[in-house]
Design a protein around this motif. Structure first.
Motif, PDB file in Angstrom:
ATOM      1  N   MET A 272      54.617  48.299 -59.524  1.00 28.73           N
ATOM      2  CA  MET A 272      55.632  48.147 -58.492  1.00 28.73           C
ATOM      3  C   MET A 272      55.010  48.590 -57.173  1.00 28.73           C
ATOM      4  N   ARG A 273      55.057  47.711 -56.175  1.00 25.78           N
ATOM      5  CA  ARG A 273      54.435  48.033 -54.887  1.00 25.78           C
ATOM      6  C   ARG A 273      55.488  48.528 -53.903  1.00 25.78           C
ATOM      7  N   ILE A 274      55.299  49.756 -53.423  1.00 26.43           N
ATOM      8  CA  ILE A 274      56.209  50.375 -52.458  1.00 26.43           C
ATOM      9  C   ILE A 274      55.585  50.297 -51.062  1.00 26.43           C
ATOM     10  N   HIS A 275      56.382  49.903 -50.084  1.00 28.82           N
ATOM     11  CA  HIS A 275      55.932  49.934 -48.692  1.00 28.82           C
ATOM     12  C   HIS A 275      56.939  50.773 -47.902  1.00 28.82           C
ATOM     13  N   LYS A 276      56.470  51.875 -47.339  1.00 29.16           N
ATOM     14  CA  LYS A 276      57.352  52.769 -46.590  1.00 29.16           C
ATOM     15  C   LYS A 276      57.347  52.391 -45.107  1.00 29.16           C
ATOM     16  N   LEU A 277      58.533  52.361 -44.533  1.00 35.14           N
ATOM     17  CA  LEU A 277      58.658  52.019 -43.122  1.00 35.14           C
ATOM     18  C   LEU A 277      57.893  52.987 -42.231  1.00 35.14           C
ATOM     19  N   ASP A 278      57.381  52.469 -41.126  1.00 32.51           N
ATOM     20  CA  ASP A 278      56.743  53.306 -40.131  1.00 32.51           C
ATOM     21  C   ASP A 278      57.783  54.225 -39.497  1.00 32.51           C
ATOM     22  N   LYS A 279      57.380  55.437 -39.107  1.00 31.23           N
ATOM     23  CA  LYS A 279      58.329  56.408 -38.552  1.00 31.23           C
ATOM     24  C   LYS A 279      58.926  55.945 -37.224  1.00 31.23           C
ATOM     25  N   ASN A 280      58.282  54.978 -36.566  1.00 32.62           N
ATOM     26  CA  ASN A 280      58.788  54.457 -35.290  1.00 32.62           C
ATOM     27  C   ASN A 280      59.656  53.216 -35.461  1.00 32.62           C
ATOM     28  N   TYR A 281      60.033  52.915 -36.702  1.00 32.03           N
ATOM     29  CA  TYR A 281      60.842  51.730 -36.980  1.00 32.03           C
ATOM     30  C   TYR A 281      62.183  51.798 -36.229  1.00 32.03           C
ATOM     31  N   GLN A 282      62.574  50.689 -35.619  1.00 32.72           N
ATOM     32  CA  GLN A 282      63.840  50.622 -34.883  1.00 32.72           C
ATOM     33  C   GLN A 282      64.996  50.397 -35.857  1.00 32.72           C
ATOM     34  N   THR A 283      65.939  51.335 -35.896  1.00 38.85           N
ATOM     35  CA  THR A 283      67.034  51.280 -36.874  1.00 38.85           C
ATOM     36  C   THR A 283      68.350  50.812 -36.261  1.00 38.85           C
ATOM     37  N   THR A 284      68.282  50.102 -35.147  1.00 40.40           N
ATOM     38  CA  THR A 284      69.504  49.695 -34.445  1.00 40.40           C
ATOM     39  C   THR A 284      69.816  48.215 -34.596  1.00 40.40           C
ATOM     40  N   ASN A 285      68.969  47.474 -35.325  1.00 42.69           N
ATOM     41  CA  ASN A 285      69.137  46.029 -35.449  1.00 42.69           C
ATOM     42  C   ASN A 285      69.302  45.655 -36.916  1.00 42.69           C
ATOM     43  N   ALA A 286      70.543  45.394 -37.338  1.00 47.89           N
ATOM     44  CA  ALA A 286      70.824  45.093 -38.744  1.00 47.89           C
ATOM     45  C   ALA A 286      70.185  43.778 -39.179  1.00 47.89           C
ATOM     46  N   MET A 287      70.230  42.755 -38.314  1.00 49.88           N
ATOM     47  CA  MET A 287      69.657  41.461 -38.669  1.00 49.88           C
ATOM     48  C   MET A 287      68.146  41.556 -38.853  1.00 49.88           C
ATOM     49  N   GLN A 288      67.482  42.331 -38.004  1.00 54.62           N
ATOM     50  CA  GLN A 288      66.041  42.508 -38.148  1.00 54.62           C
ATOM     51  C   GLN A 288      65.715  43.237 -39.440  1.00 54.62           C
ATOM     52  N   ALA A 289      66.561  44.187 -39.820  1.00 52.31           N
ATOM     53  CA  ALA A 289      66.354  44.913 -41.075  1.00 52.31           C
ATOM     54  C   ALA A 289      66.415  43.964 -42.265  1.00 52.31           C
ATOM     55  N   ILE A 290      67.383  43.037 -42.245  1.00 60.67           N
ATOM     56  CA  ILE A 290      67.504  42.053 -43.328  1.00 60.67           C
ATOM     57  C   ILE A 290      66.243  41.192 -43.401  1.00 60.67           C
ATOM     58  N   ILE A 291      65.761  40.747 -42.240  1.00 60.94           N
ATOM     59  CA  ILE A 291      64.552  39.919 -42.188  1.00 60.94           C
ATOM     60  C   ILE A 291      63.352  40.689 -42.746  1.00 60.94           C
ATOM     61  N   ASP A 292      63.220  41.952 -42.355  1.00 58.80           N
ATOM     62  CA  ASP A 292      62.096  42.767 -42.823  1.00 58.80           C
ATOM     63  C   ASP A 292      62.140  42.961 -44.337  1.00 58.80           C
ATOM     64  N   ILE A 293      63.325  43.223 -44.870  1.00 59.97           N
ATOM     65  CA  ILE A 293      63.476  43.404 -46.319  1.00 59.97           C
ATOM     66  C   ILE A 293      63.037  42.147 -47.055  1.00 59.97           C
ATOM     67  N   GLU A 294      63.499  40.986 -46.588  1.00 61.27           N
ATOM     68  CA  GLU A 294      63.191  39.720 -47.251  1.00 61.27           C
ATOM     69  C   GLU A 294      61.714  39.354 -47.106  1.00 61.27           C
ATOM     70  N   GLN A 295      61.117  39.633 -45.957  1.00 62.36           N
ATOM     71  CA  GLN A 295      59.705  39.316 -45.759  1.00 62.36           C
ATOM     72  C   GLN A 295      58.818  40.133 -46.699  1.00 62.36           C
ATOM     73  N   HIS A 296      59.126  41.399 -46.866  1.00 68.17           N
ATOM     74  CA  HIS A 296      58.345  42.229 -47.782  1.00 68.17           C
ATOM     75  C   HIS A 296      58.584  41.820 -49.236  1.00 68.17           C
ATOM     76  N   LYS A 297      59.795  41.374 -49.537  1.00 67.81           N
ATOM     77  CA  LYS A 297      60.095  40.927 -50.893  1.00 67.81           C
ATOM     78  C   LYS A 297      59.251  39.699 -51.250  1.00 67.81           C
ATOM     79  N   GLU A 298      59.057  38.796 -50.290  1.00 70.20           N
ATOM     80  CA  GLU A 298      58.230  37.609 -50.513  1.00 70.20           C
ATOM     81  C   GLU A 298      56.786  37.980 -50.829  1.00 70.20           C
ATOM     82  N   LYS A 299      56.345  39.132 -50.318  1.00 70.11           N
ATOM     83  CA  LYS A 299      54.979  39.589 -50.584  1.00 70.11           C
ATOM     84  C   LYS A 299      54.898  40.458 -51.843  1.00 70.11           C
ATOM     85  N   GLY A 300      56.017  40.587 -52.548  1.00 64.80           N
ATOM     86  CA  GLY A 300      56.045  41.406 -53.759  1.00 64.80           C
ATOM     87  C   GLY A 300      56.139  42.881 -53.488  1.00 64.80           C
ATOM     88  N   GLU A 301      56.638  43.255 -52.314  1.00 62.70           N
ATOM     89  CA  GLU A 301      56.740  44.657 -51.928  1.00 62.70           C
ATOM     90  C   GLU A 301      58.200  45.094 -51.840  1.00 62.70           C
TER      91      GLU A 301
END
Length: 350
Positions: A272-301
């Motif tokens: 199982m490949r874990i990718h931890k968010l960078d500490k400077n990640y912007q947490t104010t954009n819900a749509m961007q968060a969804i995109i990031d989750i799906e993009q990492h999922k496509e890479k098996g992360e």
């Protein structure tokens, strides 16, 4: 045979602002499988509440049915608790919150309890912004009923019985973001350095806080060809037909840094490949968060960390303009003002 946790502890254990030590936040002795990630979640909750100096009697533990929903027994034994019907914890938590809004509500659920039979309940408690911490211990299988695939299992995943998941998985973080949760995060049960601060932040958040916690099942994530499977163990260790034999396994941990990947070897030998968010990640954009989750999922992360936070959101009581006094403190006259008041209310709708 019954077991009890020892009541003895070191006389010089560190105490918090309330004069309580870590042991004061513990629960009963766990009966989950040795090495279960759910026990690590319980430990994280204990540490978070101890470090926040929360009075245990001001906390209400809510759960449904499943291995995950057994876990509240193993933390905060001096807190209030309610183990509800399968998938119905959000309704019970809503009712309890209406009756006593002054308690801190911690809900513990599982992938089956929230993503299958309780999905409708989960969806509505998110959109109603109930002020609570809602945790899902996510292992992709029904551990309490011998390992059937859950709705959160990745497409193509095979369980112990050889059954393959034919459908796309339900990502509860994406769903929570779409439904308007004001705090959304994902963590791994073996990453306590990440999980404890997330739980502390979620408890302190005013509004609905959701944490999806990946917690690998030590018993039912083993496959037919695995050298850690039941069949292999029976063939190579013992000839006795012990139907409920559980091999003792160690808890899986990791130490991945911010913005880094780490491959975690599960008990069946899969990765199982874990990718931890960078500490400077912007947490104010819900749509961007969804995109990031799906993009990492496509890479098996599996992306972990705090995805979204809205510190200015309104919670359930503010939205509904409920009484400042909890229902359990109102007098009988206030709760049941009589037929005259009821007639006035009915007339207002005519």
């Amino acid at each position: 045979m019954s077991f009890e946790k020892s009541k003895f502890h070191h006389p010089r254990l560190a105490i918090n602002e309330l004069g309580l030590n870590y042991r004061d936040y513990e629960g009963s002795l766990s009966t989950l499988c040795a090495g279960c990630g759910h026990d690590a979640i319980s430990s994280a909750v204990i540490q978070a509440c101890y470090e926040l100096s929360l009075p245990p009697h001001k906390i209400a533990k809510m759960s449904g049915i499943g291995c995950s929903s057994k876990s509240p027994t193993y933390f905060l034994n001096k807190a209030h608790g309610f183990n509800s019907v399968h998938g119905r914890m959000p309704s019970v938590a809503t009712g309890a919150n209406l009756a006593n809004r002054d308690l801190i509500y911690i809900g513990m659920s599982g992938d089956g309890d929230s993503a299958s039979i309780g999905m409708g309940q989960f969806a509505h408690v998110v959109r109603r912004q109930l002020n609570m911490l809602y945790m899902v211990a996510n292992n992709g299988v029904y551990g309490l009923t011998k390992g059937q695939l859950a709705a959160t299992a990745d497409k193509g995943m095979t369980n112990k019985a050889g059954e393959s998941s034919l459908f796309a998985d339900i990502d509860l973080c994406v769903m929570a973001l779409q439904l308007g949760a004001s705090f959304v995060a994902r963590s791994f049960s073996g990453d306590k350095k990440q999980l404890v601060p997330l739980i502390k932040a979620a408890i302190s958040h005013q509004g609905f806080a959701f944490i999806d916690i990946i917690s690998p099942c030590v018993t039912f994530n083993n496959h037919a060809n695995s050298t850690r499977s039941y069949d292999y163990v029976h063939e190579h260790v013992t000839t006795a037909a012990i139907a409920d034999f559980v091999p003792v396994k160690k808890e899986i941990t990791c130490g991945v840094g911010d913005g880094e990947n780490e491959d975690i070897c599960l008990h069946d030998g899969s990765i199982m490949r874990i990718h931890k968010l960078d500490k400077n990640y912007q947490t104010t954009n819900a749509m961007q968060a969804i995109i990031d989750i799906e993009q990492h999922k496509e890479k098996g992360e599996i992306l972990t960390g705090l995805f979204y936070l809205d510190p200015t959101c309104s919670n359930f009581h503010e939205i509904n303009n409920t009484n400042d006094t909890p229902l359990n403190q109102l007098s009988q006259d206030a709760l049941c003002p009589g037929s005259r008041v009821l007639s006035g209310i009915n007339d207002s709708f005519r």
